[in-house]
Design an enzyme around this catalytic site. Structure first.
Site, PDB file in Angstrom:
ATOM      1  N   HIS A 138      -1.470  -0.635   2.266  1.00  0.00           N
ATOM      2  CA  HIS A 138      -0.198  -1.311   2.545  1.00  0.00           C
ATOM      3  C   HIS A 138      -0.073  -2.587   1.715  1.00  0.00           C
ATOM      4  O   HIS A 138       0.938  -2.809   1.025  1.00  0.00           O
ATOM      5  CB  HIS A 138      -0.145  -1.631   4.041  1.00  0.00           C
ATOM      6  CG  HIS A 138       1.067  -2.374   4.483  1.00  0.00           C
ATOM      7  ND1 HIS A 138       2.075  -1.788   5.220  1.00  0.00           N
ATOM      8  CD2 HIS A 138       1.449  -3.676   4.320  1.00  0.00           C
ATOM      9  CE1 HIS A 138       3.016  -2.688   5.478  1.00  0.00           C
ATOM     10  NE2 HIS A 138       2.651  -3.835   4.944  1.00  0.00           N
ATOM     11  N   GLU A 139      -1.103  -3.426   1.760  1.00  0.00           N
ATOM     12  CA  GLU A 139      -1.049  -4.702   1.023  1.00  0.00           C
ATOM     13  C   GLU A 139      -1.100  -4.483  -0.489  1.00  0.00           C
ATOM     14  O   GLU A 139      -0.506  -5.246  -1.250  1.00  0.00           O
ATOM     15  CB  GLU A 139      -2.195  -5.621   1.474  1.00  0.00           C
ATOM     16  CG  GLU A 139      -2.140  -6.022   2.941  1.00  0.00           C
ATOM     17  CD  GLU A 139      -0.835  -6.675   3.350  1.00  0.00           C
ATOM     18  OE1 GLU A 139      -0.188  -7.324   2.499  1.00  0.00           O
ATOM     19  OE2 GLU A 139      -0.441  -6.527   4.530  1.00  0.00           O
TER      20      GLU A 139
END
Length: 372
Positions: free
Chosen positions: A165-166
């Site tokens: 996600h990051e």
């Protein structure tokens, strides 16, 4: 609950502040004021809520399946956090996570994976928890430099999902800055949520496809389901709550903790369906959502999820060129226009409906697997 009147006073005060500023700035509503910075028509917000409400049957089926698997009479709020499929491998070291991330991101092509390689090998990522380190996962893009990613990696699949996600945020910022002048180099948060969710969807698609057995496949499906449930359905519920309480205040209706509890309880019952049992204490759930003090923000998670899942399906079917071009455009146009150019039209309900259809197909597949 012991401080519920203070908490309700704070939230109602936030709504009153928003309405004061929207009035003096001549907006029709505080919702319109907050959406204006991204040039998002309030109809998009309303369409999100309406579409999810019209298609709530898929979430009701998931709640009913959860009830069946757990062998309980009704699903309570706390039952939503109980795993319904036993996790096959609970320990995923960071070294083992890296090849999983590469495998998930492979459909995005060589250019994207080269940037991910830089992130891992040039130490853009602060991986583990340490004393006084903030919790959660974050990404900070810095113009003319690489992004900085903070994790609190704990060797779980959830941490792998946070990592990918990051990285979605990080690679998006990196590609944007490499392809745009300073003024347009910072994408909107609206589209940033798309980039991160696309990566998570690709991770779960890869894990499900490469499952070694039915047990493992069922577990990965539950994780993908929870991603869509928590990001599309529940964030839309939050968005509906926020809109409802602002409209009450705008119409000079009396509002207090009991009113907020009642609205929250009605929404929980509506979204979760007939097999959900509403407990009295579950009604105070509104009081623990910090995003309500960053007004009319949560809908971006829901639109980001629907766009991200739509992008993931398109990438797996047609390749990544369209998506990579979207990332490179950064903040060069308003979010809705950038997404529309890339084939995801959030002025229509199609991306939301496509994501709900994906959710529905996953529920059916899970039901078959657990019934074997």
């Amino acid at each position: 609950n012991d401080n519920i009147n203070t908490l309700s006073g704070l939230l109602i005060g936030q709504a009153n502040t928003n309405i004061f500023y929207s009035d003096i700035r001549k907006y029709n509503s505080s919702l319109e004021m907050y959406l204006d910075s991204d040039e998002v028509d309030p109809k998009i917000y309303d369409n999100l809520i309406d579409t999810v409400n019209k298609n709530s049957e898929s979430l009701h089926k998931y709640i009913s399946l959860r009830k069946k698997i757990l062998n309980i009479d009704k699903v309570h709020y706390y039952d939503m956090f109980v795993p319904i499929v036993e996790e096959e491998e609970s320990y995923i070291s960071y070294d083992k996570a890296i090849p999983l991330v590469y495998a998930a991101l492979e459909p995005l092509g060589e250019e994207y994976e080269d940037i991910a390689y830089k992130a891992f090998n040039e130490r853009w990522i602060d991986v583990y928890s340490s004393e006084d380190k903030v919790g959660g996962g974050y990404c900070l893009s810095v113009y003319n430099n690489h992004p900085y990613i903070l994790l609190n990696y704990d060797n779980s699949l959830d941490s792998v999902s946070t990592l990918v996600h990051e990285l979605g945020h990080g690679v998006y910022g990196y590609l944007s800055q490499k392809n745009q002048e300073y003024y347009n180099a910072q994408p909107s948060i609206f589209t940033h949520e798309v980039a991160s969710t696309t990566n998570e969807a690709l991770l779960y698609e890869m894990l499900i496809k490469n499952s070694e057995n039915d047990q493992q496949k069922a577990y990965y499906i539950t994780q993908y389901l929870d991603l869509i449930k928590d990001t599309l359905y529940i964030q839309t519920m939050y968005a509906e709550f926020e809109k409802t309480i602002h409209e009450l205040v705008e119409n000079n209706k009396s509002i207090n903790a009991l009113v907020l509890d009642d609205i929250w309880g009605q929404l929980l019952t509506k979204y979760y369906g007939k097999d959900y049992e509403l407990d009295q204490l579950a009604k105070v759930g509104w009081s623990r959502i910090p995003h309500f003090y960053n007004s009319f923000y949560v809908y971006k998670y829901a639109t980001g999820c629907s766009a991200g899942v739509s992008f993931a399906q398109d990438i797996l079917k047609n390749g990544s060129d369209n998506y990579i071009n979207f990332l490179k455009k950064g903040g060069s146009d308003y979010p809705i226009n950038v997404l529309k150019d890339a084939g995801v039209n959030l002025t229509s309900t199609k991306p939301i409906e496509d994501t709900i259809n994906k959710f529905d197909s996953l529920v059916k597949e899970l039901e078959k697997l657990v019934s074997k």
